[in-house]
Design a protein around this motif. Sequence first.
Motif, PDB file in Angstrom:
ATOM      1  N   PHE A  26       0.828  -1.193   0.000  1.00 54.65           N
ATOM      2  CA  PHE A  26       0.000   0.000   0.000  1.00 54.65           C
ATOM      3  C   PHE A  26       0.866   1.248   0.000  1.00 54.65           C
ATOM      4  CE2 PHE A  26      -2.798  -3.210   1.610  1.00 54.65           C
ATOM      5  CZ  PHE A  26      -4.084  -2.821   1.280  1.00 54.65           C
ATOM      6  N   ARG A  27       0.322   2.300  -0.533  1.00 57.24           N
ATOM      7  CA  ARG A  27       0.970   3.615  -0.521  1.00 57.24           C
ATOM      8  C   ARG A  27       0.248   4.454   0.527  1.00 57.24           C
ATOM      9  NH1 ARG A  27       1.917   7.671  -5.545  1.00 57.24           N
ATOM     10  NH2 ARG A  27       1.633   9.601  -4.397  1.00 57.24           N
ATOM     11  N   LEU A  28       1.009   5.044   1.437  1.00 61.03           N
ATOM     12  CA  LEU A  28       0.453   5.900   2.477  1.00 61.03           C
ATOM     13  C   LEU A  28       0.978   7.316   2.257  1.00 61.03           C
ATOM     14  CD1 LEU A  28      -1.258   5.757   5.129  1.00 61.03           C
ATOM     15  CD2 LEU A  28       0.924   5.716   6.322  1.00 61.03           C
ATOM     16  N   ASP A  29       0.133   8.188   1.705  1.00 59.21           N
ATOM     17  CA  ASP A  29       0.552   9.554   1.394  1.00 59.21           C
ATOM     18  C   ASP A  29       0.889  10.323   2.665  1.00 59.21           C
ATOM     19  OD1 ASP A  29       0.279   9.178  -1.333  1.00 59.21           O
ATOM     20  OD2 ASP A  29      -1.754   9.989  -1.406  1.00 59.21           O
ATOM     21  N   LEU A  30       1.990  11.067   2.599  1.00 58.03           N
ATOM     22  CA  LEU A  30       2.439  11.897   3.716  1.00 58.03           C
ATOM     23  C   LEU A  30       2.146  13.366   3.471  1.00 58.03           C
ATOM     24  CD1 LEU A  30       5.876  10.144   4.242  1.00 58.03           C
ATOM     25  CD2 LEU A  30       3.761   9.773   5.540  1.00 58.03           C
ATOM     26  N   ALA A  32      -0.460  16.223   1.143  1.00 54.54           N
ATOM     27  CA  ALA A  32      -1.776  16.332   0.507  1.00 54.54           C
ATOM     28  C   ALA A  32      -1.728  16.059  -0.992  1.00 54.54           C
ATOM     29  CB  ALA A  32      -2.367  17.717   0.773  1.00 54.54           C
ATOM     30  N   ASP A  33      -0.627  16.458  -1.635  1.00 59.96           N
ATOM     31  CA  ASP A  33      -0.525  16.254  -3.082  1.00 59.96           C
ATOM     32  C   ASP A  33       0.041  14.887  -3.462  1.00 59.96           C
ATOM     33  OD1 ASP A  33       2.175  16.499  -2.505  1.00 59.96           O
ATOM     34  OD2 ASP A  33       2.512  18.220  -3.827  1.00 59.96           O
ATOM     35  N   GLY A  34       0.394  14.068  -2.466  1.00 60.25           N
ATOM     36  CA  GLY A  34       0.904  12.725  -2.742  1.00 60.25           C
ATOM     37  C   GLY A  34       2.338  12.685  -3.226  1.00 60.25           C
ATOM     38  N   SER A  35       3.056  13.795  -3.116  1.00 63.30           N
ATOM     39  CA  SER A  35       4.442  13.817  -3.604  1.00 63.30           C
ATOM     40  C   SER A  35       5.406  13.109  -2.643  1.00 63.30           C
ATOM     41  CB  SER A  35       4.899  15.257  -3.831  1.00 63.30           C
ATOM     42  OG  SER A  35       4.870  15.986  -2.623  1.00 63.30           O
ATOM     43  N   ALA A  36       4.989  12.913  -1.407  1.00 63.45           N
ATOM     44  CA  ALA A  36       5.787  12.157  -0.437  1.00 63.45           C
ATOM     45  C   ALA A  36       4.894  11.068   0.146  1.00 63.45           C
ATOM     46  CB  ALA A  36       6.311  13.064   0.670  1.00 63.45           C
ATOM     47  N   TYR A  37       5.425   9.859   0.190  1.00 66.06           N
ATOM     48  CA  TYR A  37       4.625   8.743   0.688  1.00 66.06           C
ATOM     49  C   TYR A  37       5.519   7.596   1.144  1.00 66.06           C
ATOM     50  CZ  TYR A  37       5.465   7.012  -4.061  1.00 66.06           C
ATOM     51  OH  TYR A  37       6.048   6.629  -5.242  1.00 66.06           O
ATOM     52  N   PHE A  38       4.956   6.777   2.045  1.00 68.36           N
ATOM     53  CA  PHE A  38       5.575   5.520   2.451  1.00 68.36           C
ATOM     54  C   PHE A  38       4.969   4.404   1.621  1.00 68.36           C
ATOM     55  CE2 PHE A  38       6.207   7.050   7.099  1.00 68.36           C
ATOM     56  CZ  PHE A  38       7.463   7.537   6.803  1.00 68.36           C
ATOM     57  N   VAL A  39       5.763   3.412   1.288  1.00 64.48           N
ATOM     58  CA  VAL A  39       5.281   2.173   0.683  1.00 64.48           C
ATOM     59  C   VAL A  39       5.276   1.156   1.817  1.00 64.48           C
ATOM     60  CG1 VAL A  39       5.659   0.404  -1.055  1.00 64.48           C
ATOM     61  CG2 VAL A  39       6.285   2.787  -1.544  1.00 64.48           C
ATOM     62  N   CYS A  40       4.097   0.597   2.102  1.00 64.12           N
ATOM     63  CA  CYS A  40       3.924  -0.226   3.309  1.00 64.12           C
ATOM     64  C   CYS A  40       3.290  -1.569   3.009  1.00 64.12           C
ATOM     65  CB  CYS A  40       3.001   0.493   4.292  1.00 64.12           C
ATOM     66  SG  CYS A  40       3.450   2.178   4.645  1.00 64.12           S
ATOM     67  N   LYS A  41       3.608  -2.503   3.886  1.00 62.37           N
ATOM     68  CA  LYS A  41       2.933  -3.795   3.902  1.00 62.37           C
ATOM     69  C   LYS A  41       2.248  -3.919   5.254  1.00 62.37           C
ATOM     70  CE  LYS A  41       5.402  -6.796   0.789  1.00 62.37           C
ATOM     71  NZ  LYS A  41       4.239  -7.221   0.061  1.00 62.37           N
ATOM     72  N   PRO A  42       0.990  -4.313   5.258  1.00 60.72           N
ATOM     73  CA  PRO A  42       0.347  -4.544   6.548  1.00 60.72           C
ATOM     74  C   PRO A  42       0.968  -5.777   7.212  1.00 60.72           C
ATOM     75  CG  PRO A  42      -1.151  -5.064   4.733  1.00 60.72           C
ATOM     76  CD  PRO A  42       0.109  -4.558   4.134  1.00 60.72           C
ATOM     77  N   ILE A  43       0.969  -5.819   8.527  1.00 57.15           N
ATOM     78  CA  ILE A  43       1.401  -7.038   9.221  1.00 57.15           C
ATOM     79  C   ILE A  43       0.269  -7.486  10.128  1.00 57.15           C
ATOM     80  CG2 ILE A  43       3.878  -6.666   9.031  1.00 57.15           C
ATOM     81  CD1 ILE A  43       3.924  -5.646  11.868  1.00 57.15           C
ATOM     82  N   VAL A  44       0.065  -8.782  10.179  1.00 59.59           N
ATOM     83  CA  VAL A  44      -1.038  -9.338  10.963  1.00 59.59           C
ATOM     84  C   VAL A  44      -0.721  -9.248  12.455  1.00 59.59           C
ATOM     85  CG1 VAL A  44      -1.838 -10.857   9.118  1.00 59.59           C
ATOM     86  CG2 VAL A  44      -0.129 -11.684  10.741  1.00 59.59           C
ATOM     87  N   ARG A 123      -7.877   1.924   5.196  1.00 67.22           N
ATOM     88  CA  ARG A 123      -8.660   3.155   5.115  1.00 67.22           C
ATOM     89  C   ARG A 123      -7.794   4.358   4.765  1.00 67.22           C
ATOM     90  NH1 ARG A 123     -10.277  -0.054   8.851  1.00 67.22           N
ATOM     91  NH2 ARG A 123      -9.177   0.813  10.636  1.00 67.22           N
ATOM     92  N   GLU A 124      -6.535   4.362   5.202  1.00 70.41           N
ATOM     93  CA  GLU A 124      -5.661   5.526   5.025  1.00 70.41           C
ATOM     94  C   GLU A 124      -4.831   5.456   3.744  1.00 70.41           C
ATOM     95  OE1 GLU A 124      -4.616   8.099   7.377  1.00 70.41           O
ATOM     96  OE2 GLU A 124      -6.073   7.623   8.925  1.00 70.41           O
ATOM     97  N   GLY A 125      -4.563   4.269   3.260  1.00 69.81           N
ATOM     98  CA  GLY A 125      -3.695   4.116   2.096  1.00 69.81           C
ATOM     99  C   GLY A 125      -4.470   3.681   0.863  1.00 69.81           C
ATOM    100  N   ARG A 126      -3.694   3.353  -0.143  1.00 71.99           N
ATOM    101  CA  ARG A 126      -4.293   2.775  -1.348  1.00 71.99           C
ATOM    102  C   ARG A 126      -3.305   1.767  -1.907  1.00 71.99           C
ATOM    103  NH1 ARG A 126      -3.524   7.524  -5.771  1.00 71.99           N
ATOM    104  NH2 ARG A 126      -2.014   8.700  -4.576  1.00 71.99           N
ATOM    105  N   LEU A 127      -3.818   0.812  -2.631  1.00 69.99           N
ATOM    106  CA  LEU A 127      -2.942  -0.224  -3.175  1.00 69.99           C
ATOM    107  C   LEU A 127      -1.876   0.410  -4.049  1.00 69.99           C
ATOM    108  CD1 LEU A 127      -5.562  -2.971  -3.994  1.00 69.99           C
ATOM    109  CD2 LEU A 127      -3.810  -3.043  -2.204  1.00 69.99           C
ATOM    110  N   GLU A 128      -0.650  -0.035  -3.916  1.00 72.65           N
ATOM    111  CA  GLU A 128       0.488   0.564  -4.635  1.00 72.65           C
ATOM    112  C   GLU A 128       0.290   0.527  -6.144  1.00 72.65           C
ATOM    113  OE1 GLU A 128       4.315   2.304  -5.300  1.00 72.65           O
ATOM    114  OE2 GLU A 128       2.791   2.435  -3.756  1.00 72.65           O
ATOM    115  N   GLU A 129      -0.273  -0.542  -6.683  1.00 72.64           N
ATOM    116  CA  GLU A 129      -0.438  -0.615  -8.132  1.00 72.64           C
ATOM    117  C   GLU A 129      -1.511   0.335  -8.651  1.00 72.64           C
ATOM    118  OE1 GLU A 129      -2.666  -4.244  -6.428  1.00 72.64           O
ATOM    119  OE2 GLU A 129      -0.780  -3.238  -6.086  1.00 72.64           O
ATOM    120  N   GLU A 130      -2.284   0.957  -7.754  1.00 75.93           N
ATOM    121  CA  GLU A 130      -3.323   1.902  -8.166  1.00 75.93           C
ATOM    122  C   GLU A 130      -2.857   3.350  -8.058  1.00 75.93           C
ATOM    123  OE1 GLU A 130      -6.600   1.048  -5.622  1.00 75.93           O
ATOM    124  OE2 GLU A 130      -6.978  -0.891  -6.532  1.00 75.93           O
ATOM    125  N   LYS A 131      -1.566   3.575  -7.778  1.00 79.09           N
ATOM    126  CA  LYS A 131      -1.085   4.935  -7.496  1.00 79.09           C
ATOM    127  C   LYS A 131      -1.117   5.862  -8.692  1.00 79.09           C
ATOM    128  CE  LYS A 131       3.830   4.005  -8.062  1.00 79.09           C
ATOM    129  NZ  LYS A 131       5.091   3.858  -7.399  1.00 79.09           N
TER     130      LYS A 131
END
Length: 132
Positions: A26-30, A32-44, A123-131
Motif C-alpha cells: 500500500f501507498r500511504l501519502d504523507l 496532501a498532493d501525494g508527492s511524499a509517501y511511504f510504501v507499506c505492507k500490513p502485518i497481521v 482506510r488511510e492508504g491505497r494499493l500501490e499498483e493503483e497509485k
Amino acid sequence: FYHHYYQGGHLMPLTVLTKKFASRTFRLDLTADGSAYFVCKPIVGSKQNEIAKKVMAEYAFDAQIAAFKMLPALLEAHIVGWEGLQDVSGSTVPYSKEMLLELCEHDYEFMEMQLNRIRRIAREGRLEEEKN
C-alpha cells in the motif's frame, strides 16, 4: 468487506483489511498532493505480537527502553520504501533500514503518528499498483 458508519446523517461504507489484501503493498501519502509517501505492507496481529515479544525479551531489563524500541521494530516490518522525503536542507532522503531507524530516533513523534496510520492502512492508504 465493508462495515458501515454514519457521517453527516448518511450511511457510509468503511473499508477494512481482509486476508485477500494482507500481503499487498500500500501507498500511504504523507503530503496532501501525494508527492511524499511511504510504501507499506500490513502485518497481521500475530506478527506484531512476535515483534513485541522479541523487543521485550531483548530489553526486559528496562521497560522504558523496550517501549522506545518497539516503534522502529514495528515500522521496519511495515515500511518497505518511500518517495519524496527531504531533509531540512532540501536534500533527498533515500529509503534504507538505517535511515528508517534514524527517523525513529530523531523524529519519534512523527513516526509514531505514521505507525498509527499504517495500522489503518486499508482506510488511510491505497494499493500501490493503483497509485498512477
